[in-house]
Write an enzyme that holds these catalytic residues in place. Structure first.
Site, PDB file in Angstrom:
ATOM      1  CB  SER A  18      44.233  30.373  50.773  1.00 50.15           C
ATOM      2  OG  SER A  18      45.523  30.088  50.246  1.00 50.15           O
ATOM      3  CB  CYS A  41      39.108  33.639  57.265  1.00 45.00           C
ATOM      4  SG  CYS A  41      39.636  34.472  58.769  1.00 45.00           S
ATOM      5  CD  GLU A  96      37.532  30.951  52.878  1.00 43.37           C
ATOM      6  OE1 GLU A  96      37.477  31.694  53.879  1.00 43.37           O
ATOM      7  OE2 GLU A  96      38.596  30.442  52.466  1.00 43.37           O
ATOM      8  CD1 TRP A 112      44.519  40.072  49.352  1.00 42.24           C
ATOM      9  CD2 TRP A 112      42.509  40.776  50.006  1.00 42.24           C
ATOM     10  NE1 TRP A 112      43.587  39.176  48.868  1.00 42.24           N
ATOM     11  CE2 TRP A 112      42.343  39.593  49.243  1.00 42.24           C
ATOM     12  CE3 TRP A 112      41.370  41.404  50.517  1.00 42.24           C
ATOM     13  CZ2 TRP A 112      41.088  39.040  48.995  1.00 42.24           C
ATOM     14  CZ3 TRP A 112      40.124  40.842  50.270  1.00 42.24           C
ATOM     15  CH2 TRP A 112      39.998  39.678  49.515  1.00 42.24           C
ATOM     16  CG  ASN A 113      41.045  39.344  54.922  1.00 42.70           C
ATOM     17  OD1 ASN A 113      42.250  39.282  55.133  1.00 42.70           O
ATOM     18  ND2 ASN A 113      40.187  38.553  55.548  1.00 42.70           N
ATOM     19  CD  GLU A 134      42.703  33.175  60.974  1.00 47.95           C
ATOM     20  OE1 GLU A 134      41.507  32.831  60.821  1.00 47.95           O
ATOM     21  OE2 GLU A 134      43.188  34.172  60.424  1.00 47.95           O
TER      22      GLU A 134
END
Length: 482
Positions: free
Chosen positions: A232, A287, A384, A154-155, A253
């Site tokens: 993730s 990320c 993270e 969603w980012n 990724e």
């Protein structure tokens, strides 16, 4: 059809048709700046997924046999529509994801440029003729791998999906993409650009649903030839294992925990400004966001003071407000994660210089945060953060700091600040990361590859390497008759 003052009614796109889904199951879409429900997203059934798989299979036959000139024209038309609709796409994005409107609009415009790059690169996916024996023609050909199953978070609600779509479609593949249920309106608006540009039915299929259900159904399907995922590390490992059971190639990724090394000869004020700008971009929900700041002890005080100043200058608010420079976090889960990481650090004697708290207002707002005296065993130094948290740690020895920077299993992005060419080369060679920026904190660009090493994944998106996962290499040895 729209809902909530202009927010679009979200539908899936299967076999060239916008649809609600077989059972009418939905999930609420929440505006993170207000915590109010602004719409509903349909959730796919297994029958819906099977329709998408069948459509992608037929779509692949059509698309791979479409002349490159026609493919290129359709995709360029889609890029033009994305550019034209960027303000509208950006507004939808801000409503459902929270980032400032200008960031969302810019993301859409950059997405169009990425698509244009991949189209032109695909026109040059050349094979070759290899000298061989008389009467034999030995060639190497590049061909599309086949229907792709893609999963995105969603980012970056338009940039994330389009990195998969632009590469797959430019290479001649069809695709079933599961976009995030938290930002479905943006994904649907993106897909509409492709549909309205004349992409044949079945080539592109958009679904939403329970993530585990969708992946467990799509990945083992013999109709899928490649699995592409951004997200993730734990989920990436799970999907890669599922793909491995069926011997499917994957493009992964995954997450990171990017170190920033600010050397003694760097300008502490300039480096702090650049680092802070990158840290609080998209509320740290990137990320590749810089997330561990190692600063030489001779300049750490000046760097930290300027970083705190920059953090306090950030205007946190609704992304639709023109003066907002950082929006909310995407959901309540991210707020709880920030609170847990800061609480753990403080319990271990870390100091919060600014921020460190949820803002007292509706919405998932967390203050830009700078911490010092964060011990090496704090969760913040290992997990993270994916949020606006910046731990600043002084160092004296560069070699020891490089070892510390490389100690985590992540290897996505890293950053360094120095005025020495020799030191810059040392950082470039020693830092274990697939993406490295020196004297700035640059993001991804269409013309160069992005991707990780170690547990941050494998494969590359962007640049000529972006098409590699979506193309197979075929050797053809032709013995001439006679």
């Amino acid at each position: 059809m729209t809902s909530d003052h202009g927010y679009p009614a979200v539908r899936m796109y299967i076999a060239g048709e916008w649809c609600q889904g077989g059972t009418g199951r939905t999930a609420p879409i929440v505006n993170p700046a207000t915590e109010k429900v602004i719409g509903d997203v349909p959730l796919a059934t297994t029958a819906d997924l099977d329709r998408a798989l069948d459509a992608a299979t037929e779509g692949f036959r059509t698309w791979r046999n479409t002349p490159m000139a026609k493919r290129s024209a359709i995709l360029h038309a889609a890029a033009d529509l994305i550019t034209e609709r960027a303000p509208e796409i950006g507004r939808i994005m801000t409503r459902e994801q929270g980032k400032p409107l200008r960031e969302g609009t810019t993301e859409a415009l950059r997405t169009a440029d990425t698509l244009r790059w991949h189209i032109e690169d695909a026109r040059r996916a050349y094979g070759r003729i290899i000298p061989s024996a008389p009467g034999t023609v030995l060639t190497v050909r590049r061909e599309p791998v086949g229907p792709v199953a893609a999963f995105v978070p969603w980012n970056f609600p338009v940039g994330g999906p389009n990195r998969k779509l632009s590469s797959a479609l430019s290479a001649g593949c069809s695709i079933v993409i599961k976009a995030s249920e938290e930002t479905p309106g943006t994904a649907a608006a993106l897909v509409a650009c492709y549909a309205d540009a004349g992409l044949p039915a079945g080539v592109l299929n958009l679904v939403f649903g329970e993530p585990a259900e969708v992946s467990a159904h799509l990945i083992p399907s013999p109709q899928i030839r490649l699995v592409a995922f951004t997200g993730s590390v734990p989920v990436g490992k799970l999907l890669a294992a599922q793909a491995g059971e069926a011997m499917k190639p994957t493009l992964m990724e995954l997450g990171g925990h990017a170190p920033v090394i600010v050397c003694a000869d760097a300008d502490p004020v300039k480096s702090a400004r650049k680092a802070a700008q990158a840290k609080f971009f998209n509320a740290g929900q990137v990320c590749t966001s810089p997330s561990r700041f190692f600063v030489h002890e001779s300049i750490v005080d000046a760097f930290t003071a300027e970083f705190v100043k920059a953090a306090q200058e950030v205007t946190v608010g609704d992304g639709l407000d023109s003066d907002t420079t950082m929006g909310p976090l995407a959901n309540e889960r991210r707020l709880q994660a920030m609170e847990n990481l800061v609480s753990d650090a403080v319990e271990r004697d870390a100091k919060v210089l600014t921020g460190g708290r949820r803002l007292e207002r509706d919405g998932y707002f967390y203050a830009p945060t700078v911490l010092t005296d964060v011990p090496a065993d704090a969760k913040l130094m290992h997990e993270e953060p994916f949020g606006p948290l910046a731990p600043v740690v002084p160092f004296t020895d560069l070699d020891e700091t490089l070892a510390l920077a490389n100690a985590l299993p992540y290897g996505l992005a890293a950053y360094g600040f120095t005025e020495s060419a020799a030191t810059a080369e040392k950082l470039s060679g020693a830092l274990e990361a697939g993406i490295l920026s020196i004297n700035h904190c640059g993001g991804s660009v269409a013309e160069a590859p992005s991707g990780g090493v170690k547990e941050s994944g494998y494969g590359r998106e962007g640049g000529p390497e972006a098409l590699d996962a979506y193309l197979i290499t075929k050797r053809v040895s032709h013995l001439l008759a006679g």
